[in-house]
Scaffold this motif. Structure first.
Motif, PDB file in Angstrom:
ATOM      1  N   ILE A  91      25.528  12.085 -11.071  1.00  0.00           N
ATOM      2  CA  ILE A  91      25.641  13.419 -11.646  1.00  0.00           C
ATOM      3  C   ILE A  91      26.027  14.382 -10.535  1.00  0.00           C
ATOM      4  CG2 ILE A  91      24.441  15.242 -12.904  1.00  0.00           C
ATOM      5  CD1 ILE A  91      22.478  13.043 -13.849  1.00  0.00           C
ATOM      6  N   LEU A  92      27.060  15.178 -10.766  1.00  0.00           N
ATOM      7  CA  LEU A  92      27.490  16.195  -9.818  1.00  0.00           C
ATOM      8  C   LEU A  92      26.827  17.505 -10.203  1.00  0.00           C
ATOM      9  CD1 LEU A  92      29.352  16.686  -7.371  1.00  0.00           C
ATOM     10  CD2 LEU A  92      31.109  17.386  -8.998  1.00  0.00           C
ATOM     11  N   LEU A  93      26.044  18.074  -9.284  1.00  0.00           N
ATOM     12  CA  LEU A  93      25.275  19.286  -9.555  1.00  0.00           C
ATOM     13  C   LEU A  93      25.788  20.441  -8.706  1.00  0.00           C
ATOM     14  CD1 LEU A  93      21.675  17.780  -9.429  1.00  0.00           C
ATOM     15  CD2 LEU A  93      23.040  18.248 -11.462  1.00  0.00           C
ATOM     16  N   GLY A  94      25.836  21.619  -9.293  1.00  0.00           N
ATOM     17  CA  GLY A  94      26.106  22.851  -8.564  1.00  0.00           C
ATOM     18  C   GLY A  94      24.784  23.550  -8.320  1.00  0.00           C
ATOM     19  N   ILE A  95      24.496  23.840  -7.055  1.00  0.00           N
ATOM     20  CA  ILE A  95      23.186  24.389  -6.695  1.00  0.00           C
ATOM     21  C   ILE A  95      23.383  25.760  -6.071  1.00  0.00           C
ATOM     22  CG2 ILE A  95      21.096  24.031  -5.330  1.00  0.00           C
ATOM     23  CD1 ILE A  95      21.868  21.016  -5.332  1.00  0.00           C
ATOM     24  N   THR A  96      22.752  26.776  -6.667  1.00  0.00           N
ATOM     25  CA  THR A  96      22.733  28.131  -6.124  1.00  0.00           C
ATOM     26  C   THR A  96      21.278  28.527  -5.936  1.00  0.00           C
ATOM     27  OG1 THR A  96      22.685  29.188  -8.299  1.00  0.00           O
ATOM     28  CG2 THR A  96      24.865  28.717  -7.376  1.00  0.00           C
ATOM     29  N   PRO A  97      21.004  29.635  -5.272  1.00  0.00           N
ATOM     30  CA  PRO A  97      19.601  30.041  -5.104  1.00  0.00           C
ATOM     31  C   PRO A  97      18.875  30.306  -6.423  1.00  0.00           C
ATOM     32  CG  PRO A  97      20.966  31.217  -3.554  1.00  0.00           C
ATOM     33  CD  PRO A  97      21.897  30.475  -4.469  1.00  0.00           C
ATOM     34  N   SER A  98      19.617  30.636  -7.473  1.00  0.00           N
ATOM     35  CA  SER A  98      18.957  30.978  -8.730  1.00  0.00           C
ATOM     36  C   SER A  98      19.075  29.918  -9.815  1.00  0.00           C
ATOM     37  CB  SER A  98      19.526  32.296  -9.262  1.00  0.00           C
ATOM     38  OG  SER A  98      20.918  32.148  -9.497  1.00  0.00           O
ATOM     39  N   ALA A  99      19.951  28.924  -9.641  1.00  0.00           N
ATOM     40  CA  ALA A  99      20.136  27.949 -10.721  1.00  0.00           C
ATOM     41  C   ALA A  99      20.697  26.637 -10.191  1.00  0.00           C
ATOM     42  CB  ALA A  99      21.089  28.513 -11.775  1.00  0.00           C
ATOM     43  N   ILE A 100      20.506  25.590 -10.996  1.00  0.00           N
ATOM     44  CA  ILE A 100      21.110  24.279 -10.760  1.00  0.00           C
ATOM     45  C   ILE A 100      21.825  23.913 -12.058  1.00  0.00           C
ATOM     46  CG2 ILE A 100      20.701  21.853 -10.282  1.00  0.00           C
ATOM     47  CD1 ILE A 100      18.172  22.682  -8.783  1.00  0.00           C
ATOM     48  N   ARG A 101      23.124  23.612 -11.951  1.00  0.00           N
ATOM     49  CA  ARG A 101      23.911  23.306 -13.146  1.00  0.00           C
ATOM     50  C   ARG A 101      24.613  21.972 -13.002  1.00  0.00           C
ATOM     51  NH1 ARG A 101      26.296  29.206 -14.550  1.00  0.00           N
ATOM     52  NH2 ARG A 101      24.254  30.115 -14.859  1.00  0.00           N
ATOM     53  N   THR A 102      24.751  21.272 -14.119  1.00  0.00           N
ATOM     54  CA  THR A 102      25.473  20.007 -14.143  1.00  0.00           C
ATOM     55  C   THR A 102      26.960  20.307 -14.229  1.00  0.00           C
ATOM     56  OG1 THR A 102      23.638  18.963 -15.294  1.00  0.00           O
ATOM     57  CG2 THR A 102      25.753  17.840 -15.371  1.00  0.00           C
ATOM     58  N   LEU A 103      27.711  19.798 -13.253  1.00  0.00           N
ATOM     59  CA  LEU A 103      29.155  19.996 -13.252  1.00  0.00           C
ATOM     60  C   LEU A 103      29.881  18.831 -13.906  1.00  0.00           C
ATOM     61  CD1 LEU A 103      29.573  21.380  -9.627  1.00  0.00           C
ATOM     62  CD2 LEU A 103      29.303  22.675 -11.753  1.00  0.00           C
ATOM     63  N   GLN A 104      29.431  17.602 -13.645  1.00  0.00           N
ATOM     64  CA  GLN A 104      30.076  16.412 -14.184  1.00  0.00           C
ATOM     65  C   GLN A 104      29.074  15.268 -14.190  1.00  0.00           C
ATOM     66  OE1 GLN A 104      33.368  16.143 -15.224  1.00  0.00           O
ATOM     67  NE2 GLN A 104      32.944  14.058 -15.853  1.00  0.00           N
ATOM     68  N   VAL A 105      29.125  14.447 -15.230  1.00  0.00           N
ATOM     69  CA  VAL A 105      28.315  13.234 -15.306  1.00  0.00           C
ATOM     70  C   VAL A 105      29.287  12.063 -15.269  1.00  0.00           C
ATOM     71  CG1 VAL A 105      26.704  11.887 -16.675  1.00  0.00           C
ATOM     72  CG2 VAL A 105      26.506  14.373 -16.627  1.00  0.00           C
ATOM     73  N   PHE A 106      29.137  11.196 -14.291  1.00  0.00           N
ATOM     74  CA  PHE A 106      30.000  10.029 -14.136  1.00  0.00           C
ATOM     75  C   PHE A 106      29.281   8.810 -14.707  1.00  0.00           C
ATOM     76  CE2 PHE A 106      30.994  12.873 -10.572  1.00  0.00           C
ATOM     77  CZ  PHE A 106      32.344  13.080 -10.792  1.00  0.00           C
ATOM     78  N   GLU A 107      29.928   8.108 -15.638  1.00  0.00           N
ATOM     79  CA  GLU A 107      29.339   6.918 -16.229  1.00  0.00           C
ATOM     80  C   GLU A 107      29.285   5.775 -15.213  1.00  0.00           C
ATOM     81  OE1 GLU A 107      27.860   6.778 -19.138  1.00  0.00           O
ATOM     82  OE2 GLU A 107      28.377   8.870 -19.519  1.00  0.00           O
ATOM     83  N   GLU A 108      30.349   5.644 -14.410  1.00  0.00           N
ATOM     84  CA  GLU A 108      30.394   4.631 -13.359  1.00  0.00           C
ATOM     85  C   GLU A 108      30.269   5.329 -12.014  1.00  0.00           C
ATOM     86  OE1 GLU A 108      33.880   2.295 -13.704  1.00  0.00           O
ATOM     87  OE2 GLU A 108      33.536   1.823 -15.808  1.00  0.00           O
ATOM     88  N   PRO A 109      29.583   4.729 -11.064  1.00  0.00           N
ATOM     89  CA  PRO A 109      29.429   5.363  -9.749  1.00  0.00           C
ATOM     90  C   PRO A 109      30.775   5.602  -9.071  1.00  0.00           C
ATOM     91  CG  PRO A 109      27.909   3.527  -9.979  1.00  0.00           C
ATOM     92  CD  PRO A 109      28.817   3.480 -11.157  1.00  0.00           C
ATOM     93  N   VAL A 110      30.961   6.821  -8.562  1.00  0.00           N
ATOM     94  CA  VAL A 110      32.192   7.144  -7.846  1.00  0.00           C
ATOM     95  C   VAL A 110      32.033   6.882  -6.353  1.00  0.00           C
ATOM     96  CG1 VAL A 110      33.077   8.782  -9.517  1.00  0.00           C
ATOM     97  CG2 VAL A 110      31.512   9.568  -7.750  1.00  0.00           C
ATOM     98  N   VAL A 111      30.805   6.889  -5.876  1.00  0.00           N
ATOM     99  CA  VAL A 111      30.502   6.618  -4.467  1.00  0.00           C
ATOM    100  C   VAL A 111      29.376   5.605  -4.433  1.00  0.00           C
ATOM    101  CG1 VAL A 111      29.680   7.615  -2.299  1.00  0.00           C
ATOM    102  CG2 VAL A 111      31.167   8.950  -3.775  1.00  0.00           C
ATOM    103  N   ASP A 112      29.523   4.582  -3.587  1.00  0.00           N
ATOM    104  CA  ASP A 112      28.470   3.586  -3.433  1.00  0.00           C
ATOM    105  C   ASP A 112      27.348   4.198  -2.605  1.00  0.00           C
ATOM    106  OD1 ASP A 112      26.977   1.306  -3.403  1.00  0.00           O
ATOM    107  OD2 ASP A 112      28.208   0.261  -1.922  1.00  0.00           O
ATOM    108  N   ALA A 113      26.182   4.377  -3.213  1.00  0.00           N
ATOM    109  CA  ALA A 113      25.063   5.036  -2.533  1.00  0.00           C
ATOM    110  C   ALA A 113      24.506   4.188  -1.406  1.00  0.00           C
ATOM    111  CB  ALA A 113      23.956   5.355  -3.531  1.00  0.00           C
ATOM    112  N   GLY A 114      24.657   2.863  -1.499  1.00  0.00           N
ATOM    113  CA  GLY A 114      24.125   1.979  -0.458  1.00  0.00           C
ATOM    114  C   GLY A 114      24.973   1.993   0.802  1.00  0.00           C
ATOM    115  N   ASN A 115      26.279   2.126   0.656  1.00  0.00           N
ATOM    116  CA  ASN A 115      27.189   2.142   1.796  1.00  0.00           C
ATOM    117  C   ASN A 115      27.851   3.503   1.898  1.00  0.00           C
ATOM    118  OD1 ASN A 115      26.700  -0.569   2.275  1.00  0.00           O
ATOM    119  ND2 ASN A 115      28.300  -1.194   0.844  1.00  0.00           N
ATOM    120  N   PRO A 116      27.479   4.306   2.889  1.00  0.00           N
ATOM    121  CA  PRO A 116      28.114   5.607   3.026  1.00  0.00           C
ATOM    122  C   PRO A 116      29.584   5.426   3.377  1.00  0.00           C
ATOM    123  CG  PRO A 116      26.705   5.161   4.909  1.00  0.00           C
ATOM    124  CD  PRO A 116      26.495   4.058   3.921  1.00  0.00           C
ATOM    125  N   PRO A 117      30.414   6.380   3.013  1.00  0.00           N
ATOM    126  CA  PRO A 117      31.835   6.256   3.314  1.00  0.00           C
ATOM    127  C   PRO A 117      32.065   6.177   4.815  1.00  0.00           C
ATOM    128  CG  PRO A 117      31.329   8.467   2.528  1.00  0.00           C
ATOM    129  CD  PRO A 117      30.097   7.636   2.352  1.00  0.00           C
TER     130      PRO A 117
END
Length: 140
Positions: A91-117
């Protein structure tokens, strides 16, 4: 009449009741020690509660591995976007001091969390660590 006689009553001689007032005067050292002991007790209770909360936070039964922050990028001074992995979705989140909003939900992982780029900087740094840190000698 009562207000006019109040200063006269306050200036009683020791034989007219001044001895009773002197006996009831608070002991300054005992008062200071009592206040200090009370202050130390309150501080000890605060530290004890903080220690107890820190110890109990691990016992809440929450699984901290269920949500993982994959990547965070600063957009502005206090604005960020974060890629968070939850239940196999990213899930791609936009974070500001006053709110957190969902920008995009990816069904398949776009980045492998185990192996950093793998970045070019990381490769160069790794190659420099294996090499000698001395400068090459000039052959003039």
């Amino acid at each position: 009449m009562v207000l006019a006689s109040a200063p006269v009553m306050a200036q009683l001689s020791p034989d007219e009741g001044g001895a009773e007032n002197a006996a009831r005067a608070p002991d300054t050292l005992a008062t200071v020690l009592s206040l200090g002991a009370g202050l130390l007790a309150v501080i000890a209770i605060i530290y004890g509660c903080a220690w107890l909360i820190r110890r109990m936070s691990g016992m809440t039964g929450m699984n901290n591995n269920a949500i993982r922050v994959v990547s965070v990028m600063a957009i502005g001074a206090r604005e960020r976007i974060a890629l968070v992995e939850v239940g196999g979705q990213q899930i791609l989140l936009g974070i500001t001091p006053s709110a957190i909003r969902t920008l995009q939900v990816f069904e398949e992982p776009v980045v492998d969390a185990g192996n950093p780029p793998d970045s070019d900087f990381a490769r160069r740094l790794q190659s420099m660590i294996g090499k000698s840190w001395t400068a090459p000698k000039r052959k003039d």
